[in-house]
Design a protein around this motif. Structure first.
Motif, PDB file in Angstrom:
ATOM      1  N   UNK A  39       0.835  -1.207   0.000  1.00 18.41           N
ATOM      2  CA  UNK A  39       0.000   0.000   0.000  1.00 18.41           C
ATOM      3  C   UNK A  39       0.863   1.247   0.000  1.00 18.41           C
ATOM      4  N   UNK A  40       1.930   1.227   0.816  1.00 16.03           N
ATOM      5  CA  UNK A  40       2.838   2.367   0.867  1.00 16.03           C
ATOM      6  C   UNK A  40       3.512   2.585  -0.487  1.00 16.03           C
ATOM      7  N   UNK A  41       3.914   1.493  -1.127  1.00 16.72           N
ATOM      8  CA  UNK A  41       4.569   1.603  -2.434  1.00 16.72           C
ATOM      9  C   UNK A  41       3.608   2.141  -3.487  1.00 16.72           C
ATOM     10  N   UNK A  42       2.356   1.676  -3.438  1.00 18.59           N
ATOM     11  CA  UNK A  42       1.362   2.162  -4.396  1.00 18.59           C
ATOM     12  C   UNK A  42       1.127   3.653  -4.208  1.00 18.59           C
ATOM     13  N   UNK A  45       4.137   5.577  -5.466  1.00 20.71           N
ATOM     14  CA  UNK A  45       4.137   5.625  -6.929  1.00 20.71           C
ATOM     15  C   UNK A  45       3.152   6.638  -7.466  1.00 20.71           C
ATOM     16  N   UNK A  46       1.977   6.682  -6.877  1.00 16.69           N
ATOM     17  CA  UNK A  46       0.957   7.636  -7.305  1.00 16.69           C
ATOM     18  C   UNK A  46       1.420   9.071  -7.050  1.00 16.69           C
ATOM     19  N   UNK A  47       2.021   9.305  -5.889  1.00  9.33           N
ATOM     20  CA  UNK A  47       2.511  10.647  -5.575  1.00  9.33           C
ATOM     21  C   UNK A  47       3.648  11.058  -6.506  1.00  9.33           C
ATOM     22  N   UNK A  48       4.581  10.137  -6.759  1.00  6.18           N
ATOM     23  CA  UNK A  48       5.677  10.456  -7.673  1.00  6.18           C
ATOM     24  C   UNK A  48       5.169  10.706  -9.082  1.00  6.18           C
ATOM     25  N   UNK A  49       4.180   9.942  -9.496  1.00  4.01           N
ATOM     26  CA  UNK A  49       3.576  10.160 -10.812  1.00  4.01           C
ATOM     27  C   UNK A  49       2.982  11.561 -10.888  1.00  4.01           C
ATOM     28  N   UNK A  50       2.357  11.989  -9.804  1.00  2.98           N
ATOM     29  CA  UNK A  50       1.786  13.333  -9.765  1.00  2.98           C
ATOM     30  C   UNK A  50       2.852  14.407  -9.831  1.00  2.98           C
ATOM     31  N   UNK A  51       3.978  14.170  -9.161  1.00  6.16           N
ATOM     32  CA  UNK A  51       5.063  15.144  -9.193  1.00  6.16           C
ATOM     33  C   UNK A  51       5.696  15.248 -10.574  1.00  6.16           C
ATOM     34  N   UNK A  52       5.687  14.140 -11.307  1.00  6.62           N
ATOM     35  CA  UNK A  52       6.263  14.123 -12.649  1.00  6.62           C
ATOM     36  C   UNK A  52       5.229  14.479 -13.712  1.00  6.62           C
ATOM     37  N   UNK A  55       2.383  19.384 -15.660  1.00  7.06           N
ATOM     38  CA  UNK A  55       2.282  20.783 -15.304  1.00  7.06           C
ATOM     39  C   UNK A  55       0.871  21.305 -15.193  1.00  7.06           C
ATOM     40  N   UNK A  56      -0.119  20.440 -15.406  1.00  2.31           N
ATOM     41  CA  UNK A  56      -1.502  20.873 -15.260  1.00  2.31           C
ATOM     42  C   UNK A  56      -1.802  21.127 -13.792  1.00  2.31           C
ATOM     43  N   UNK A  57      -2.846  21.895 -13.562  1.00  2.00           N
ATOM     44  CA  UNK A  57      -3.296  22.133 -12.188  1.00  2.00           C
ATOM     45  C   UNK A  57      -3.694  20.813 -11.550  1.00  2.00           C
ATOM     46  N   UNK A  58      -3.423  20.689 -10.280  1.00  5.53           N
ATOM     47  CA  UNK A  58      -3.773  19.475  -9.555  1.00  5.53           C
ATOM     48  C   UNK A  58      -5.238  19.536  -9.148  1.00  5.53           C
ATOM     49  N   UNK A  59      -5.915  18.445  -9.347  1.00  4.87           N
ATOM     50  CA  UNK A  59      -7.300  18.311  -8.932  1.00  4.87           C
ATOM     51  C   UNK A  59      -7.296  17.446  -7.677  1.00  4.87           C
ATOM     52  N   UNK A  60      -7.498  18.067  -6.523  1.00  2.00           N
ATOM     53  CA  UNK A  60      -7.401  17.364  -5.251  1.00  2.00           C
ATOM     54  C   UNK A  60      -8.341  16.174  -5.176  1.00  2.00           C
ATOM     55  N   UNK A  61      -9.568  16.340  -5.622  1.00  4.10           N
ATOM     56  CA  UNK A  61     -10.539  15.243  -5.558  1.00  4.10           C
ATOM     57  C   UNK A  61     -10.119  14.076  -6.451  1.00  4.10           C
ATOM     58  N   UNK A  62      -9.612  14.382  -7.633  1.00  7.30           N
ATOM     59  CA  UNK A  62      -9.151  13.323  -8.534  1.00  7.30           C
ATOM     60  C   UNK A  62      -7.951  12.594  -7.939  1.00  7.30           C
ATOM     61  N   UNK A  67      -5.655   7.851  -5.241  1.00 10.84           N
ATOM     62  CA  UNK A  67      -4.955   7.267  -4.090  1.00 10.84           C
ATOM     63  C   UNK A  67      -5.804   6.187  -3.430  1.00 10.84           C
ATOM     64  N   UNK A  68      -7.086   6.472  -3.255  1.00 11.30           N
ATOM     65  CA  UNK A  68      -7.984   5.472  -2.663  1.00 11.30           C
ATOM     66  C   UNK A  68      -8.048   4.226  -3.534  1.00 11.30           C
TER      67      UNK A  68
END
Length: 77
Positions: A39-42, A45-52, A55-62, A67-68
């Motif tokens: 779960x931690x690795x997933x 990975x999702x967070x790193x994907x978001x950082x990479x 450049x679009x605006x982040x959609x918190x709900x998405x 993540x869920x």
């Protein structure tokens, strides 16, 4: 549970040293820790994907929904 004798002895020793009731309890805790690590690795990975991202605006709900979904998939639910 059928394990090679050497593994069974090592697991019994580790279970006793760790204060577990028996080998099965020790193995159950190992599996639970493995699930938490997945779960931690997933999530990482999702967070790193978001950082990479592109450049679009982040959609918190998405991001929250993704993540869920990743955690749910990692837990096999």
């Amino acid at each position: 549970m059928d394990l090679p004798q050497e593994i069974e002895r090592m697991a019994a020793r580790r279970a006793a040293e760790g204060g577990y009731r028996d080998v099965a309890d020790y193995v159950a805790q190992l599996v639970a820790a493995d699930i938490r690590d997945a779960s931690d690795s997933a999530l990482e990975g999702t967070l790193l994907e978001g950082l990479d991202g592109d450049g679009e605006e982040w959609n918190l709900e998405a991001m929250r929904a993704e993540c869920h979904a990743s955690l749910k998939a990692a837990r096999g639910a």
